[in-house]
Design a protein around this motif. Structure first.
Motif, PDB file in Angstrom:
ATOM      1  N   ALA A 135       0.730  -1.208  -0.009  1.00 53.93           N
ATOM      2  CA  ALA A 135      -0.074  -0.084  -0.039  1.00 53.93           C
ATOM      3  C   ALA A 135       0.742   1.410  -0.043  1.00 53.93           C
ATOM      4  O   ALA A 135       1.711   1.366   0.866  1.00 53.93           O
ATOM      5  N   TYR A 136       0.475   2.211  -0.936  1.00 55.58           N
ATOM      6  CA  TYR A 136       1.493   3.487  -1.025  1.00 55.58           C
ATOM      7  C   TYR A 136       0.384   4.761  -1.020  1.00 55.58           C
ATOM      8  O   TYR A 136      -0.612   4.649  -1.344  1.00 55.58           O
ATOM      9  N   ASP A 137       0.895   5.553  -0.241  1.00 56.46           N
ATOM     10  CA  ASP A 137       0.391   7.022  -0.275  1.00 56.46           C
ATOM     11  C   ASP A 137       1.269   7.886  -1.229  1.00 56.46           C
ATOM     12  O   ASP A 137       2.144   8.488  -0.674  1.00 56.46           O
ATOM     13  N   GLY A 138       1.081   7.791  -2.677  1.00 49.70           N
ATOM     14  CA  GLY A 138       1.921   8.555  -3.425  1.00 49.70           C
ATOM     15  C   GLY A 138       3.061   7.599  -3.503  1.00 49.70           C
ATOM     16  O   GLY A 138       2.831   6.530  -4.057  1.00 49.70           O
ATOM     17  N   ASN A 139       4.233   8.416  -3.271  1.00 49.04           N
ATOM     18  CA  ASN A 139       5.440   7.675  -3.030  1.00 49.04           C
ATOM     19  C   ASN A 139       5.756   7.192  -1.853  1.00 49.04           C
ATOM     20  O   ASN A 139       6.767   6.349  -1.854  1.00 49.04           O
ATOM     21  N   GLU A 140       4.822   7.341  -0.733  1.00 49.01           N
ATOM     22  CA  GLU A 140       5.295   6.930   0.495  1.00 49.01           C
ATOM     23  C   GLU A 140       4.821   5.555   0.767  1.00 49.01           C
ATOM     24  O   GLU A 140       3.767   5.217   0.744  1.00 49.01           O
TER      25      GLU A 140
END
Length: 299
Positions: free
Chosen positions: A54-59
């Protein structure tokens, strides 16, 4: 916005970062190097193609790693690790990830899903319960690092018992033929996770064709060839036997040889309901270092 992608689309560097960040601050040190990460994926039969990141943008937000096996005609999935990055904990991302993973299981026509969780990790157990998992067993890990020579003298088998039992070696895969082999035991204690390990069978000398007890275990060695550890994964006596304690004693004496050697002896994820075995191990000086719950979700 959180996006989910197969872990197979990540580089090995990204995978290791995701793992280590997801387990940062965990109850035990779960940090892995690149080599150890690769070895873990291979030894535990994990599928990067069917594991989620799971990613939040590139995070990186978190991950779930999955393994799959066919057991008794059923497709069984195992959660081989769930982690959430510290900055995203306590905000509902874990539940989103688990719900997405349960959908993945449905898409893969999974019949039964298994996982283990540390007993003290109440938030994780609550999370898994909220997505349909139920606790089916409690598991313990025990360890002993000294010589067993004096301890084994506590329960020397009688001459009569020695005449009654015979012990033979077998390949781990052969334990499937034992009617009471625990097929749905914790993932790492199943024969398929111990292909490079060992199996011993205890038989009644009057009927050597029928195993009245068995043990699955693995030995590891130091670079100089000395014995480093002996890890026991399953040790069972045939249900209903009045001599089950003696059968387990015979198995323990054989698998933990040589008893005078100082090495790390471990019994991993032993079901707590196997009280006779746990009592025998504690009499041998084993102490508990791990307590987990075994959880199951049926579709």
């Amino acid at each position: 916005m959180i996006t989910f992608i197969p872990m197979s689309k990540l580089s090995i560097e990204q995978l290791v970062t995701l793992w280590n960040r997801g387990f940062e601050g965990y109850f035990t040190n779960m940090t892995l190097s690149m080599d150890r990460y690769i070895a873990r994926v291979a030894s535990e039969g994990l599928s990067l193609e069917h594991s989620l990141a799971a990613y939040d943008g590139n995070e990186p937000v978190g991950f779930v790693m999955n393994g799959f096996r066919i057991i008794n005609g059923k497709k069984v999935a195992w959660n081989g690790g769930t982690g959430i990055s510290p900055a995203y904990r306590g905000q509902g991302y874990g539940k989103q990830l688990m719900q997405q993973n349960v959908q993945l299981y449905r898409d893969q026509a999974v019949d039964i899903a298994l996982l283990e969780a540390m007993s003290q990790n109440e938030p994780a157990i609550k999370l898994y319960t909220s997505t349909g998992y139920q606790i089916t067993e409690r598991l313990v890990g025990l360890e002993q690092t000294g010589s067993l020579k004096e301890q084994f003298q506590q329960f020397e088998l009688s001459a009569e018992a020695t005449r009654l039992y015979s012990i033979s070696k077998a390949l781990p895969i052969e334990v499937q033929q034992v009617p009471y082999y625990r097929q749905m035991a914790a993932w790492q204690t199943q024969w398929a996770s111990i292909r490079d390990g060992e199996c011993l069978l205890v038989a009644d000398r009057t009927n050597s064709d029928a195993a009245i007890g068995y043990a699955l275990f693995r030995r590891s060695y130091n670079v100089d060839g000395s014995l480093a550890s002996i890890v026991l994964y399953q040790c069972e006596a045939s249900p209903g036997r009045t001599d089950s304690e003696e059968i387990l004693q015979a198995a323990l004496k054989e698998l933990y040889l040589p008893e005078q050697t100082t090495c790390r002896r471990i019994a991993l994820n032993i079901r707590e309901s196997n009280g006779t075995l746990i009592t025998l191990l504690e009499r041998l000086g084993f102490s508990r270092f791990l307590e987990q719950v075994h959880m199951e979700l049926r579709f």
